[in-house]
Design an enzyme around this catalytic site. Structure first.
Site, mmCIF file in Angstrom:
data_model
loop_
_atom_site.group_PDB
_atom_site.id
_atom_site.type_symbol
_atom_site.label_atom_id
_atom_site.label_comp_id
_atom_site.label_asym_id
_atom_site.label_seq_id
_atom_site.Cartn_x
_atom_site.Cartn_y
_atom_site.Cartn_z
ATOM 1 N N ASP A 11 0.876 -1.173 0.000
ATOM 2 C CA ASP A 11 0.000 0.000 0.000
ATOM 3 C C ASP A 11 0.910 1.218 0.000
ATOM 4 O O ASP A 11 1.771 1.353 0.871
ATOM 5 C CB ASP A 11 -0.879 0.025 1.259
ATOM 6 C CG ASP A 11 -1.977 -1.029 1.207
ATOM 7 O OD1 ASP A 11 -2.343 -1.441 0.089
ATOM 8 O OD2 ASP A 11 -2.467 -1.442 2.263
ATOM 9 N N ASP A 130 -13.433 -4.373 -2.164
ATOM 10 C CA ASP A 130 -13.369 -4.379 -0.698
ATOM 11 C C ASP A 130 -14.775 -4.676 -0.199
ATOM 12 O O ASP A 130 -15.710 -3.943 -0.543
ATOM 13 C CB ASP A 130 -12.932 -3.010 -0.164
ATOM 14 C CG ASP A 130 -11.550 -2.615 -0.672
ATOM 15 O OD1 ASP A 130 -10.710 -3.514 -0.849
ATOM 16 O OD2 ASP A 130 -11.319 -1.417 -0.904
#
Length: 251
Positions: A11, A130
């Protein structure tokens, strides 16, 4: 049968690799190019970079990072975050990414999946999702870094994404993200029944047993992890060894 893939996830925020729990409390864990090179040398199968601050301001920073990573890493890697158009995807592929992930932008404009698949081929298009379990036991799709409930049913969205030309699903369980309590097997199995394309499992990896379990108990073709690799808690070599011992074919 597709060999199973071990995929570290980086990330990236403002050009640095970060890690948090349940999408918050981010800590800096290093330089993306150094991290990519270290993982490549350690024997990972693929890499995923998700630019979690991706806005038009730092788009060039990301392109630059992709270019540097592509110079030093010779395994497939996926880039996602802030990809809003065919042109955005083109820039990332030209810079050296093998695949590009779309998430919020595909929810806002599902046609983007189709347009990108037609222009570059489905093999380049990853739909990142997600999802979180709701009170009624269904799963909802979340966007905006996991902060906003779209109200869209996960299984309906998977079906649509596949029909539009997605080549791969990157499925993150927000309930499991950063908890190290194991992958969400139920969610993965439910999605796998609808998607005849490769699925990467994400969210919850805490040890080697979890990496083995996801391949023994679901049809996932890739397992994504961040914290356990970033903090050196588990090595890629040991993970592959454990998988081989359980008769799981690895690259």
């Amino acid at each position: 049968m597709l060999k199973k893939r071990i995929i570290p996830c980086l990330d990236v925020k403002d050009g640095r690799v970060v890690k948090g729990v349940n999408f918050v409390n981010l800590t800096d864990v290093g330089d993306p190019v150094d991290a990519a090179r270290a993982y490549y040398e350690a024997g990972c199968d693929e890499l995923v970079f998700l630019d979690i601050t991706a806005t038009s301001d730092n788009r060039e920073t990301t392109v630059d990072m992709v270019r540097h990573v592509a110079d030093q890493v010779f395994i497939p890697f996926t880039v996602g975050g802030g990809i809003r158009s065919v042109d955005d995807m083109n820039k990332m592929l030209k810079a050296g990414a093998d695949k590009v992930a779309v998430n919020s932008s595909a929810i806002a404009n599902p046609q983007l999946i189709k347009d990108c698949a037609e222009k570059f081929g489905s093999q380049c298009v990853v739909v990142a999702i997600d999802a979180r379990k709701e009170a009624d036991d269904s799963w909802h799709v979340y966007v905006a870094g996991g902060r906003k409930d779209t109200g869209i049913d996960l299984l309906a969205w998977v079906k649509e994404a596949v029909q539009l030309g997605a080549g791969e699903i990157l499925l993150t369980s927000m309930d499991k993200d950063g908890t190290k309590s194991g992958f969400d097997l139920d969610m993965l199995n439910a999605v796998a029944q609808l998607a005849d394309i490769p699925i990467i499992a994400s969210g919850g990896a805490g040890n080697m047993e979890h990496m083995v379990e996801i391949f023994e108990k679901t049809p996932a073709t890739g397992a994504l992890a961040a914290s356990i690799f970033h903090y050196g808690e588990v090595s890629i070599a040991d993970t592959k060894k454990a998988m081989k011992e359980h008769g799981i074919e690895v690259r």
